[in-house]
Design a protein around this motif. Sequence first.
Motif, PDB file in Angstrom:
ATOM      1  N   LEU A 111     -26.338  48.519  -2.999  1.00 34.06           N
ATOM      2  CA  LEU A 111     -26.339  47.698  -1.791  1.00 34.06           C
ATOM      3  C   LEU A 111     -26.376  48.568  -0.534  1.00 34.06           C
ATOM      4  O   LEU A 111     -27.058  48.228   0.442  1.00 34.06           O
ATOM      5  N   MET A 112     -25.668  49.684  -0.554  1.00 29.08           N
ATOM      6  CA  MET A 112     -25.727  50.608   0.579  1.00 29.08           C
ATOM      7  C   MET A 112     -27.143  51.141   0.768  1.00 29.08           C
ATOM      8  O   MET A 112     -27.678  51.208   1.880  1.00 29.08           O
ATOM      9  N   THR A 113     -27.734  51.524  -0.351  1.00 33.14           N
ATOM     10  CA  THR A 113     -29.093  52.058  -0.299  1.00 33.14           C
ATOM     11  C   THR A 113     -30.064  51.008   0.203  1.00 33.14           C
ATOM     12  O   THR A 113     -30.980  51.299   0.976  1.00 33.14           O
ATOM     13  N   LEU A 114     -29.856  49.762  -0.225  1.00 27.85           N
ATOM     14  CA  LEU A 114     -30.769  48.689   0.143  1.00 27.85           C
ATOM     15  C   LEU A 114     -30.793  48.459   1.650  1.00 27.85           C
ATOM     16  O   LEU A 114     -31.843  48.151   2.218  1.00 27.85           O
ATOM     17  N   GLU A 115     -29.642  48.597   2.306  1.00 29.64           N
ATOM     18  CA  GLU A 115     -29.604  48.419   3.758  1.00 29.64           C
ATOM     19  C   GLU A 115     -30.555  49.388   4.453  1.00 29.64           C
ATOM     20  O   GLU A 115     -31.269  49.029   5.394  1.00 29.64           O
ATOM     21  N   VAL A 116     -30.563  50.634   3.987  1.00 24.46           N
ATOM     22  CA  VAL A 116     -31.438  51.643   4.571  1.00 24.46           C
ATOM     23  C   VAL A 116     -32.885  51.394   4.149  1.00 24.46           C
ATOM     24  O   VAL A 116     -33.820  51.503   4.950  1.00 24.46           O
ATOM     25  N   ARG A 117     -33.052  51.018   2.891  1.00 24.85           N
ATOM     26  CA  ARG A 117     -34.387  50.792   2.363  1.00 24.85           C
ATOM     27  C   ARG A 117     -35.093  49.652   3.090  1.00 24.85           C
ATOM     28  O   ARG A 117     -36.319  49.692   3.271  1.00 24.85           O
ATOM     29  N   ARG A 118     -34.357  48.639   3.506  1.00 21.78           N
ATOM     30  CA  ARG A 118     -34.967  47.516   4.210  1.00 21.78           C
ATOM     31  C   ARG A 118     -35.737  47.989   5.444  1.00 21.78           C
ATOM     32  O   ARG A 118     -36.903  47.638   5.648  1.00 21.78           O
ATOM     33  N   GLY A 119     -35.070  48.751   6.264  1.00 23.05           N
ATOM     34  CA  GLY A 119     -35.718  49.210   7.492  1.00 23.05           C
ATOM     35  C   GLY A 119     -36.944  50.059   7.221  1.00 23.05           C
ATOM     36  O   GLY A 119     -38.008  49.861   7.837  1.00 23.05           O
ATOM     37  N   ILE A 187     -31.122  58.843  -4.788  1.00 26.27           N
ATOM     38  CA  ILE A 187     -30.506  57.527  -4.700  1.00 26.27           C
ATOM     39  C   ILE A 187     -31.495  56.440  -5.111  1.00 26.27           C
ATOM     40  O   ILE A 187     -31.185  55.559  -5.916  1.00 26.27           O
ATOM     41  N   LEU A 188     -32.709  56.504  -4.560  1.00 22.85           N
ATOM     42  CA  LEU A 188     -33.693  55.456  -4.826  1.00 22.85           C
ATOM     43  C   LEU A 188     -34.103  55.406  -6.289  1.00 22.85           C
ATOM     44  O   LEU A 188     -34.473  54.346  -6.792  1.00 22.85           O
ATOM     45  N   ASP A 189     -34.046  56.535  -6.976  1.00 23.66           N
ATOM     46  CA  ASP A 189     -34.397  56.545  -8.395  1.00 23.66           C
ATOM     47  C   ASP A 189     -33.548  55.553  -9.185  1.00 23.66           C
ATOM     48  O   ASP A 189     -33.968  55.040 -10.222  1.00 23.66           O
ATOM     49  N   ARG A 190     -32.354  55.251  -8.674  1.00 19.11           N
ATOM     50  CA  ARG A 190     -31.453  54.358  -9.396  1.00 19.11           C
ATOM     51  C   ARG A 190     -31.975  52.923  -9.409  1.00 19.11           C
ATOM     52  O   ARG A 190     -31.578  52.122 -10.246  1.00 19.11           O
TER      53      ARG A 190
END
Length: 244
Positions: A111-119, A187-190
């Motif tokens: 979820l933390m990664t997703l916040e950054v990935r969205r932008g 991180i994104l590999d996960r």
Amino acid sequence: MNETPPSPDTSEAQLSALPPLGRSRQIMDALARYIEQRNLQPGDRLPPERDLTAALKVGRSSIREAVSQLSALGIVEARIGSGTYLLRKISADTVYMPLSVSADGLAEALLMTLEVRRGIEIEASIAAARRRTDEDILRMRDALEEMERTHHREGGSGKADFAFHMSIYDAAHNPLFRQLLEQMRDILDRFWERPFDRNDFAARSFPYHRTLFDAICAGDAEAAAEETRKILDVVEEDIRNMRP
């Protein structure tokens, strides 16, 4: 500008065999140390692939993956028929600083990664819709069709999904998108490692990849952003619903 690698000198930096785990990162670190200790300058050529393979005791595919990552970071440039050249000076401390998160479990980390990935992903899709070329469209189509074949065959798409999103980053024609992705690679590999041991993780987002591609092809930046949001909304819902 030097057109040949520096001559070997046993009093200076040397390359030696690497252990079997984490090869790509180790190769990048080894090359960074070599570049720093040899004081190579932008424009200098790195040792040829066969020499790196022999010195580091790794396969050519591992060397190529590491060089590809360094190229994505804007550190080296591979020139067909000529070799790999240094574009900017680096050290073992600056070549690649992977981002990390401290979280209570996989779901919180995702979820933390997703916040950054969205932008990043929404902006990359917008840029791709505005700047894509005919060649970009062909590459995105190939990646999408491979993703669709993998999804129908395996129920998920894993690395093929990743490759499709990478093709969008490239179509944005802003090298910072890919460089940021390399910084977040660990991180994104996960997202592509069967989170929660579920083949159907984010499978509901599958149709939106085709509509995203269509929006980018049409040059519709607003629609591309909306389709990307749909994909990421599904990912977030599945993270929240599938976590233990």
